[in-house]
Design a protein around this motif. Structure first.
Motif, mmCIF file in Angstrom:
data_model
loop_
_atom_site.group_PDB
_atom_site.id
_atom_site.type_symbol
_atom_site.label_atom_id
_atom_site.label_comp_id
_atom_site.label_asym_id
_atom_site.label_seq_id
_atom_site.Cartn_x
_atom_site.Cartn_y
_atom_site.Cartn_z
ATOM 1 N N ASN A 1 0.904 -1.480 0.143
ATOM 2 C CA ASN A 1 0.107 0.223 -0.145
ATOM 3 C C ASN A 1 1.148 1.151 -0.376
ATOM 4 O OD1 ASN A 1 -1.898 -2.209 0.353
ATOM 5 N ND2 ASN A 1 -2.361 -1.404 2.621
ATOM 6 N N VAL A 2 -0.163 2.425 -0.702
ATOM 7 C CA VAL A 2 1.012 3.325 -0.143
ATOM 8 C C VAL A 2 0.449 4.785 0.294
ATOM 9 C CG1 VAL A 2 2.099 5.378 -2.170
ATOM 10 C CG2 VAL A 2 1.798 3.205 -2.592
ATOM 11 N N CYS A 3 0.591 5.016 1.255
ATOM 12 C CA CYS A 3 -0.266 6.062 2.058
ATOM 13 C C CYS A 3 0.658 7.171 3.048
ATOM 14 C CB CYS A 3 -1.544 5.424 3.154
ATOM 15 S SG CYS A 3 -0.644 4.834 4.388
ATOM 16 N N ALA A 4 -0.153 8.138 3.971
ATOM 17 C CA ALA A 4 0.793 8.866 5.004
ATOM 18 C C ALA A 4 1.913 7.758 5.646
ATOM 19 C CB ALA A 4 -0.023 9.150 5.719
ATOM 20 N N TYR B 1 -10.528 9.835 12.410
ATOM 21 C CA TYR B 1 -9.218 10.335 11.886
ATOM 22 C C TYR B 1 -7.994 9.762 12.526
ATOM 23 C CZ TYR B 1 -6.276 12.445 8.937
ATOM 24 O OH TYR B 1 -4.601 12.668 8.029
ATOM 25 N N ARG B 2 -7.860 10.252 13.748
ATOM 26 C CA ARG B 2 -7.123 9.547 14.788
ATOM 27 C C ARG B 2 -6.633 8.379 15.240
ATOM 28 N NH1 ARG B 2 -7.759 14.584 18.599
ATOM 29 N NH2 ARG B 2 -7.889 16.811 18.174
ATOM 30 N N ALA B 3 -7.870 7.746 15.430
ATOM 31 C CA ALA B 3 -7.898 5.977 15.718
ATOM 32 C C ALA B 3 -7.404 5.661 14.304
ATOM 33 C CB ALA B 3 -9.386 5.623 16.036
ATOM 34 N N LEU B 4 -7.585 5.946 13.089
ATOM 35 C CA LEU B 4 -7.303 5.555 11.486
ATOM 36 C C LEU B 4 -6.058 5.466 11.298
ATOM 37 C CD1 LEU B 4 -10.264 6.143 9.647
ATOM 38 C CD2 LEU B 4 -10.083 3.717 10.439
ATOM 39 N N ALA B 5 -5.067 5.998 12.871
ATOM 40 C CA ALA B 5 -3.729 6.566 12.368
ATOM 41 C C ALA B 5 -3.268 5.563 12.565
ATOM 42 C CB ALA B 5 -3.412 7.965 12.613
ATOM 43 N N ALA B 6 -3.893 4.821 14.168
ATOM 44 C CA ALA B 6 -2.972 4.220 14.916
ATOM 45 C C ALA B 6 -3.344 2.397 14.198
ATOM 46 C CB ALA B 6 -3.335 3.868 16.018
ATOM 47 N N ALA B 7 -4.864 2.703 12.964
ATOM 48 C CA ALA B 7 -4.754 0.983 12.956
ATOM 49 C C ALA B 7 -4.344 -0.085 11.525
ATOM 50 C CB ALA B 7 -6.468 0.707 12.208
ATOM 51 N N ASP B 8 -3.615 -0.922 11.823
ATOM 52 C CA ASP B 8 -3.917 -2.224 10.501
ATOM 53 C C ASP B 8 -4.690 -2.334 9.664
ATOM 54 O OD1 ASP B 8 -0.695 -1.347 10.985
ATOM 55 O OD2 ASP B 8 -1.136 -2.470 12.354
ATOM 56 N N ASN B 9 -5.943 -2.017 10.067
ATOM 57 C CA ASN B 9 -7.203 -3.503 9.342
ATOM 58 C C ASN B 9 -8.098 -1.853 9.626
ATOM 59 O OD1 ASN B 9 -6.254 -5.745 8.418
ATOM 60 N ND2 ASN B 9 -5.395 -5.254 10.508
ATOM 61 N N GLU C 1 -13.444 7.157 2.715
ATOM 62 C CA GLU C 1 -12.346 7.990 2.077
ATOM 63 C C GLU C 1 -10.538 8.230 2.930
ATOM 64 O OE1 GLU C 1 -11.662 8.318 -1.344
ATOM 65 O OE2 GLU C 1 -13.973 7.630 -1.137
ATOM 66 N N VAL C 2 -10.715 8.170 4.007
ATOM 67 C CA VAL C 2 -9.429 8.154 5.261
ATOM 68 C C VAL C 2 -9.630 7.050 5.056
ATOM 69 C CG1 VAL C 2 -9.479 8.552 7.438
ATOM 70 C CG2 VAL C 2 -11.065 10.176 6.625
ATOM 71 N N CYS C 3 -9.648 5.580 5.452
ATOM 72 C CA CYS C 3 -8.980 4.273 4.997
ATOM 73 C C CYS C 3 -8.611 5.031 3.819
ATOM 74 C CB CYS C 3 -10.299 3.206 5.802
ATOM 75 S SG CYS C 3 -11.495 3.388 7.042
ATOM 76 N N ARG C 4 -8.880 4.814 2.912
ATOM 77 C CA ARG C 4 -8.165 4.752 1.468
ATOM 78 C C ARG C 4 -7.469 5.404 1.425
ATOM 79 N NH1 ARG C 4 -11.825 3.877 -4.057
ATOM 80 N NH2 ARG C 4 -11.724 2.092 -3.535
ATOM 81 N N MET C 5 -7.150 6.320 1.720
ATOM 82 C CA MET C 5 -6.048 7.184 1.731
ATOM 83 C C MET C 5 -5.035 6.739 2.621
ATOM 84 S SD MET C 5 -5.601 11.578 3.334
ATOM 85 C CE MET C 5 -5.534 10.075 4.664
ATOM 86 N N ARG C 6 -5.638 6.472 3.875
ATOM 87 C CA ARG C 6 -4.307 5.237 4.705
ATOM 88 C C ARG C 6 -3.847 4.319 4.465
ATOM 89 N NH1 ARG C 6 -2.040 8.921 8.339
ATOM 90 N NH2 ARG C 6 -3.985 9.852 9.715
ATOM 91 N N ALA D 1 -3.872 -4.319 -0.760
ATOM 92 C CA ALA D 1 -4.193 -3.380 -1.914
ATOM 93 C C ALA D 1 -5.049 -2.755 -1.847
ATOM 94 C CB ALA D 1 -3.672 -3.727 -3.003
ATOM 95 N N GLY D 2 -5.878 -3.193 -1.048
ATOM 96 C CA GLY D 2 -7.169 -2.493 -1.362
ATOM 97 C C GLY D 2 -7.926 -2.288 -2.377
ATOM 98 N N ASP D 3 -7.909 -3.317 -3.675
ATOM 99 C CA ASP D 3 -9.240 -3.303 -4.434
ATOM 100 C C ASP D 3 -10.196 -3.964 -4.351
ATOM 101 O OD1 ASP D 3 -7.460 -1.712 -5.924
ATOM 102 O OD2 ASP D 3 -5.811 -3.296 -6.109
#
Length: 639
Positions: free
Chosen positions: A24-27, A174-182, A202-207, A324-326
Motif C-alpha cells: 500500500n501507499v499512504c501517509a 481520523y486519529r484512531a485510523l492512523a493507529a490501525a492496520d485493518n 475515503e480516510v481509510c483509502r488514503m491510509r 492493496a485495497g482493491d
C-alpha cells in the motif's frame, strides 16, 4: 548480569529476520520498492547477508550483518517475531446508529473478553458497554471518543479501536485510523452506504488500510445483498467477495452460508440476553437436512440459487488485492442477535494483516542539526525511511490523549501505537519535538480495555499502550530509542467550524475550571484560541468541528471537575492558520485585506484567521499568497 534466555532468543531472531508487508501507499506506508528487506544470495548464510534499501541508498535503519553481534542485540529493543506475527488490530467505522459499539461488544463477547455483552440501545441491567464508558455516552447512547479494547483470542492478540460515528467527532476517528492496520466498514443492511461511512471510507483509502465489510442488522428488513454489493462497487470502485451470505432477513433471517467452508450456520437467539447465540451447522451437501432445518421452501430454493450465482459470477478472493485495497471480504449478520459475529472474528484473524511498516523521517543525532557527512550524499541529513516492526529500536507515536480515565487521580494518558521494537518497563525514550539529549523514563505502561487498565511490563508492535503524559506530549508525537531521531508523519488538527467564548460563571471555582479546561484541551477534544498577545487573562475561544464537541466539554467540566460554564457563540465558520507568520498578517491587515476577518492566536501563539464563509477564505488565500493559509496545524518543535 546475565541476560535472560528469552532476551537472548529475541536477539538471535533478528539475525534471521524476514520483513513482509503489503504494497500500500499512504501517509504511513510506501511502495514495496522502498521496503527495507534482508537479502541473502543462495551462496551466503544469514550471518553474512546484508541489509539494504531498494533502491540502494546509503541511509539505512538496519546495520549490516557484519556490524551485528549477539551482545549488541541483547541490549536493543527488538521484538520477537512470534509476538509480531500474532498481533492484529482493527478500527471499526460506520455511520451513526449502524450498530458499531454493539458490534464491538459482541466481538469482545466471542473473544472471551466479556461474559455478557452490553448493548447501546438496551434497557435495564444490560445497558452499559465496555467501550462507551463516559457519562454522556451512557446517557445519549452514542460514542464520543475512540476507545481501545485489547484481548487474546486463540493464539492471537487483538486490539480493537472503537471509533465515534457522529460527524462532530470525526477528528477522533481520523486519529484512531492512523493507529490501525485493518478497517471494518460496518453498514446498516437496511440503508446501505450513508454519508459518514463515505467520508470515513475515503480516510481509510488514503491510509491504505485493508477493508473488511460487515452488513449489520440482518434481523431487520434489509436491502438485497446484491444491491449492497452494487453500491459499494459503484461508489467506491471496491470489488466485494461475499464470505458470509445471508439466508433471509428480518423475522425470516435464519443464518448464513459460509462460502469458504460451504457450510450453513443456522442461529437461534441466545437464551440469556447478551449471551452467545446457539448455532447449528449443516453442510450444503446435505440438502435434505438443510431443507428441513431451514423450514422455509422459498428461502431454501433462494439459497441454492444464490450459491450458484455467486460461484459463477463473483471473481475469486485474492488476498493481495485485499491488502492493496482493491477487494473487500464481505460478511452479513446481526450484532444484536449475535448472528455471524464469531464467524467474522475467525475469518478476520485468518485474513487480517499483521503490524505494518510505517514511513518516518530519520536524522542522526550525531550531526546535531548540521549537514550529514556521508560521502556523495551531503543532501541526505534527514530522509524518509520505512520502519518495519522488526526494526531493533523501539518506536511509536501518540494518536490520542485522554484525561480522567481514573477521576480519583486526575490522570492524563497518552495512547501510543507501537510501530517497532518492544516496550520494556523503565526504558528511556527520545521525543520527536524535544531536544535530542532529552530522555523520558517510561516507568509504567498500561494495557487498555475501555476505561479499565492493567499494568504491563512489555508490549510489542501493533499494541496500543497507555503512558502517563508528562504534559508536553501531543497527538502525532513520536517516541523512540537509539541514536537516530525518528519522527512519523504528524496527525494534523482539523479546521474547526464552530467557535464560542467559554466563561466561568463562578469565580470561586477558578482553579478547578482552569484545570479542567487545560486537561480537555490537551486531549484535543477542542482547540483553544485567544486574542493576539493574550497570555491567559482574556476570554478563551473554543474551536470545534461540530456543536456536540462543545456540549461534551461542558458536560465533562460538570461531571469530572464539578464546575459550570457558559458558552457564547461567535459568527465564524472556519479557521485558517497563517504559516507566513505575524509579519505577513500585519502586512495584509495594514493593506486592508483582512476586513471582517477575526485575527487570533492558537496555544502556540501562531496567527489564526477566522472567516465567515468559504468564499472569503478562498479569496484571501488566492490574492494574498504570502499569508500561506493552511486548514490544519501541527504542534511545533519544543527544542
Amino acid at each position: 548480569m546475565m541476560p535472560s534466555p528469552s532476551r537472548i532468543r529475541a536477539a538471535l531472531s533478528i539475525l534471521n529476520l524476514a520483513i513482509i508487508t503489503h504494497p500500500n501507499v499512504c501517509a504511513f506506508h510506501c511502495p514495496t520498492s522502498h521496503i527495507i528487506r534482508p537479502t541473502t544470495s543462495p551462496s551466503t548464510s544469514p550471518s553474512t547477508s546484508s541489509w539494504r534499501r531498494r533502491p540502494a541508498s546509503p541511509t539505512r535503519l538496519h546495520s549490516t550483518a557484519e556490524e551485528i553481534d549477539v551482545a549488541s542485540l541483547i541490549e536493543n529493543h527488538a521484538a520477537p517475531l512470534q509476538e509480531i506475527n500474532r498481533r492484529r488490530n482493527l478500527a471499526i467505522i460506520s455511520h451513526p446508529d449502524s450498530g458499531k459499539t454493539t458490534m464491538t461488544e459482541k466481538l469482545l463477547l466471542y473473544g472471551g473478553a466479556l461474559q455478557q455483552a452490553g448493548a447501546v440501545r438496551m434497557k435495564g441491567g444490560q445497558r452499559g458497554t465496555a467501550s462507551d464508558f463516559m457519562e454522556m455516552e451512557k446517557e445519549r447512547g452514542i460514542s464520543i471518543s475512540a476507545t481501545v479494547m485489547s484481548f487474546d483470542y486463540n493464539t492471537l492478540h487483538i486490539n480493537i479501536l472503537d471509533t465515534p460515528g457522529h460527524a462532530d467527532f470525526s477528528e477522533d476517528t481520523y486519529r484512531a485510523l492512523a493507529a490501525a492496520d485493518n478497517a471494518v466498514m460496518l453498514l446498516d443492511a437496511a440503508k446501505g452506504l450513508e454519508p459518514q461511512t463515505r467520508k470515513l471510507f475515503e480516510v481509510c483509502r488514503m491510509r491504505g488500510l485493508p477493508m473488511f465489510t460487515f452488513c449489520n442488522k440482518m434481523d431487520r428488513p434489509a436491502l438485497s445483498p446484491y444491491d449492497i454489493m452494487d453500491q459499494i462497487e459503484t461508489e467506491f470502485g471496491l470489488e466485494t467477495y461475499p464470505i458470509l451470505w445471508p439466508i433471509g432477513d428480518g423475522e425470516r433471517f435464519k443464518g448464513v452460508l459460509d462460502r469458504m467452508e460451504n457450510v450453513v450456520h443456522l442461529f437461534d437467539k441466545a437464551a440469556i440476553r447478551g449471551g452467545k447465540a446457539d448455532v447449528k451447522q449443516i453442510p450444503m451437501s446435505d440438502a435434505d437436512a438443510l431443507k428441513a432445518a431451514i423450514n422455509d421452501d422459498e428461502l431454501f430454493e433462494k439459497l441454492l440459487e444464490d450459491q450458484e450465482i455467486l460461484e459463477e459470477l463473483i471473481a475469486p478472493l485474492v488476498m493481495e488485492r485485499v491488502m492493496a485495497g482493491d477487494q473487500s471480504p464481505l460478511f452479513f449478520g446481526s450484532a444484536m442477535t449475535n448472528f455471524g459475529v464469531q464467524l467474522f472474528l475467525d475469518r478476520f484473524c485468518e485474513m487480517g494483516t499483521k503490524p505494518s511498516p510505517r514511513f518516518a523521517s530519520r536524522k542522526d543525532e550525531a550531526t546535531k542539526g548540521k549537514k550529514a557527512t556521508r560521502e556523495n550524499n551531503k543532501d541526505e541529513e534527514e530522509e524518509n525511511e520505512l520502519v518495519p516492526p522488526e526494526f531493533e529500536e523501539f518506536t511509536g507515536f501518540v494518536f490520542k490523549t485522554q484525561a480522567n480515565l481514573d477521576p480519583k487521580h486526575r490522570d492524563r494518558l497518552a495512547y501510543i501505537r507501537i510501530v517497532s521494537g518492544s516496550y520494556q518497563k523503565g526504558m528511556k525514550v527520545g521525543h520527536s519535538r524535544s531536544k535530542p539529549s532529552k530522555r523520558y523514563n517510561l516507568g509504567q505502561a498500561l494495557t487498555l480495555f475501555g476505561n479499565d487498565r492493567e499494568s504491563i511490563d512489555v508490549a510489542y508492535p501493533g499494541d496500543v499502550i497507555g503512558i502517563n503524559n508528562p504534559g508536553n506530549w501531543a497527538i502525532g508525537d513520536t517516541l523512540y530509542t537509539g541514536n537516530a531521531k525518528i519522527a512519523f508523519p504528524g496527525i494534523p488538527s482539523f479546521s474547526p467550524e464552530k467557535f464560542a467564548y467559554i466563561r466561568n460563571p463562578n469565580p470561586s471555582s477558578y482553579k478547578s475550571f482552569q484545570k479542567g479546561i487545560d486537561q480537555l484541551l490537551a486531549e484535543g477534544a477542542v482547540q483553544a484560541l485567544r486574542q493576539r498577545n493574550d497570555d491567559g487573562g482574556g476570554p478563551l475561544i473554543l474551536a470545534a468541528v461540530g456543536q456536540l464537541q462543545f456540549e461534551v466539554v461542558q458536560a465533562r467540566l460538570k461531571n469530572e471537575y464539578g464546575v459550570d460554564s457558559d458558552l457564547e457563540p461567535i459568527g465564524y465558520t472556519l479557521a485558517r492558520w497563517a504559516d507566513g507568520g505575524w509579519d505577513a498578517v500585519d502586512k495584509a491587515d495594514k493593506d486592508g485585506k483582512l476586513f471582517g476577518i477575526m485575527i487570533v492566536q492558537d496555544i502556540y501563539k501562531r496567527p489564526v484567521l477566522l472567516f465567515r464563509n468559504d468564499w472569503k477564505a478562498a479569496s484571501v488565500a488566492e490574492e494574498e499568497k504570502y499569508l500561506e493559509l493552511s486548514p490544519w496545524s501541527k504542534p511545533p518543535s519544543i527544542d
